[in-house]
Design a protein around this motif. Structure first.
Motif, short mmCIF file in Angstrom:
data_model
loop_
_atom_site.label_atom_id
_atom_site.label_comp_id
_atom_site.label_asym_id
_atom_site.label_seq_id
_atom_site.Cartn_x
_atom_site.Cartn_y
_atom_site.Cartn_z
N ARG A 178 0.82 -1.21 0.00
CA ARG A 178 0.00 0.00 0.00
C ARG A 178 0.86 1.26 0.00
O ARG A 178 1.89 1.33 0.65
N THR A 179 0.38 2.26 -0.72
CA THR A 179 1.07 3.54 -0.74
C THR A 179 0.72 4.32 0.53
O THR A 179 -0.25 4.01 1.21
N GLN B 36 -0.58 7.18 0.91
CA GLN B 36 -1.85 7.89 0.84
C GLN B 36 -3.04 6.96 0.60
O GLN B 36 -4.16 7.43 0.41
N ALA B 37 -2.80 5.66 0.60
CA ALA B 37 -3.88 4.72 0.36
C ALA B 37 -4.88 4.76 1.51
O ALA B 37 -4.50 4.78 2.68
N GLY C 192 -8.03 8.72 -7.65
CA GLY C 192 -7.15 7.63 -8.08
C GLY C 192 -7.28 6.37 -7.25
O GLY C 192 -6.31 5.62 -7.09
N LEU C 193 -8.48 6.10 -6.75
CA LEU C 193 -8.73 4.91 -5.94
C LEU C 193 -9.47 3.86 -6.76
O LEU C 193 -10.11 4.17 -7.76
N SER C 194 -9.40 2.62 -6.31
CA SER C 194 -10.21 1.58 -6.91
C SER C 194 -11.64 1.75 -6.41
O SER C 194 -11.90 2.50 -5.47
N ALA D 168 -6.15 -3.81 -3.17
CA ALA D 168 -6.15 -2.46 -3.75
C ALA D 168 -4.96 -1.66 -3.24
O ALA D 168 -5.01 -1.07 -2.16
N GLU D 169 -3.88 -1.62 -4.01
CA GLU D 169 -2.64 -1.00 -3.56
C GLU D 169 -2.76 0.49 -3.29
O GLU D 169 -2.12 1.02 -2.38
N ASN D 170 -3.57 1.19 -4.07
CA ASN D 170 -3.70 2.63 -3.90
C ASN D 170 -4.90 3.05 -3.07
O ASN D 170 -5.20 4.23 -2.94
N GLY D 171 -5.59 2.04 -2.49
CA GLY D 171 -6.79 2.33 -1.72
C GLY D 171 -8.03 2.07 -2.54
O GLY D 171 -7.96 1.86 -3.76
N ARG E 185 -6.63 11.54 4.78
CA ARG E 185 -5.28 11.36 4.25
C ARG E 185 -4.29 12.28 4.95
O ARG E 185 -3.17 11.88 5.28
#
Length: 254
Positions: free
Chosen positions: A27-28, A30-31, A56-58, A150-153, A251
């Motif tokens: 995870r990043t 900001q995720a 930019g989230l799933s 979900a890597e980016n959240g 965030r």
């Protein structure tokens, strides 16, 4: 935001973590995991997709998964009035959910069912199917695995996300609206022979709310630590801006 009715509840004591991994090494920074719950017609889907795309989230529409398994049951001759028959078939269909907010997909046994699952026939049966514990266990497991990957959240919308599926979500939002506003919105989504008069649509929504709120397994409910947003008198853009602001605040605090 002007016109928004937002209530913030004091966070309850930490509860026992459910055994699923939403914190992954990939995870990043900001995720965020965002749970958006509420009844039909409150703007969950439109809001969730737009917010996910903007940040930019799933995105995951959990209601589509329950509709998908209901569609499969109907098309495979499963007796919807028999919980035992539904439970026995719950593990049979393969359900794959695409998480791109700009083009979410739902595939059942290799068939694109994005259109068929929105028919009135499926809508009228989904509460009965989704109330069966074996169905909820199957779909909940699927939802948790998608959130964990979900890597980016991710923005996950449904009816029991903040209470059952992802109780440790970074942010929980509960969307509400008056029955009249919800019926008007839902009527606007129906076309052709699926369209109904406003009174009938309102009655159907209230009936489904009662069924979903009273079921024994994972009922529709607001999590104690969810932020409630009444969308009755808000435009879609206003609701989106409200939720985006809440996520950005979360965030900033991570």
């Amino acid at each position: 935001m002007r016109g928004a009715v937002v209530s913030r509840a004091s966070p309850p004591p930490r509860t026992r973590k459910v055994s699923f991994a939403v914190e992954t090494a990939a995870r990043t920074a900001q995720a965020v995991i965002v749970a958006i719950d509420g009844p039909s017609g409150t703007g969950k889907s439109s809001t969730s997709k737009a917010v996910a795309a903007q940040l930019g989230l799933s995105y995951l529409d959990t209601g589509a998964q329950y509709r998908a398994i209901t569609w499969w049951m109907v098309n495979n001759g499963i007796d919807i009035t028999d919980p035992g028959a539904i439970a026995a078939a719950a593990g049979k269909p393969e359900i794959i959910s695409g998480t791109d907010p700009s083009a979410p997909t739902i595939i059942v046994d290799g068939t694109d069912v994005a259109g068929p699952i929105r028919t009135q026939e499926v809508t009228s049966k989904v509460s009965a199917v989704s109330a069966v514990p074996e169905v909820r266990a199957r779909i909940t497991e699927l939802q948790r695995s998608i959130a964990a990957a979900a890597e980016n959240g991710i923005v996950v919308e449904g009816r029991d996300i903040g209470t059952t599926v992802l109780p440790d979500a970074d942010l929980k939002v509960f969307l509400t609206a008056s029955p009249e506003a919800r019926a008007a919105r839902r009527n606007g989504e129906l076309k052709g022979k699926e369209a109904a008069d406003l009174a009938a649509t309102k009655a159907a929504l209230i009936k489904r709310d009662a069924a979903d709120s009273s079921r024994k397994t994972s009922p529709l409910a607001k999590a104690d630590d969810a932020i409630e947003v009444d969308t009755s008198d808000l435009t879609l853009q206003q609701v989106i801006e409200c939720v985006v602001t809440l996520i950005e605040e979360k965030r900033a605090g991570k």
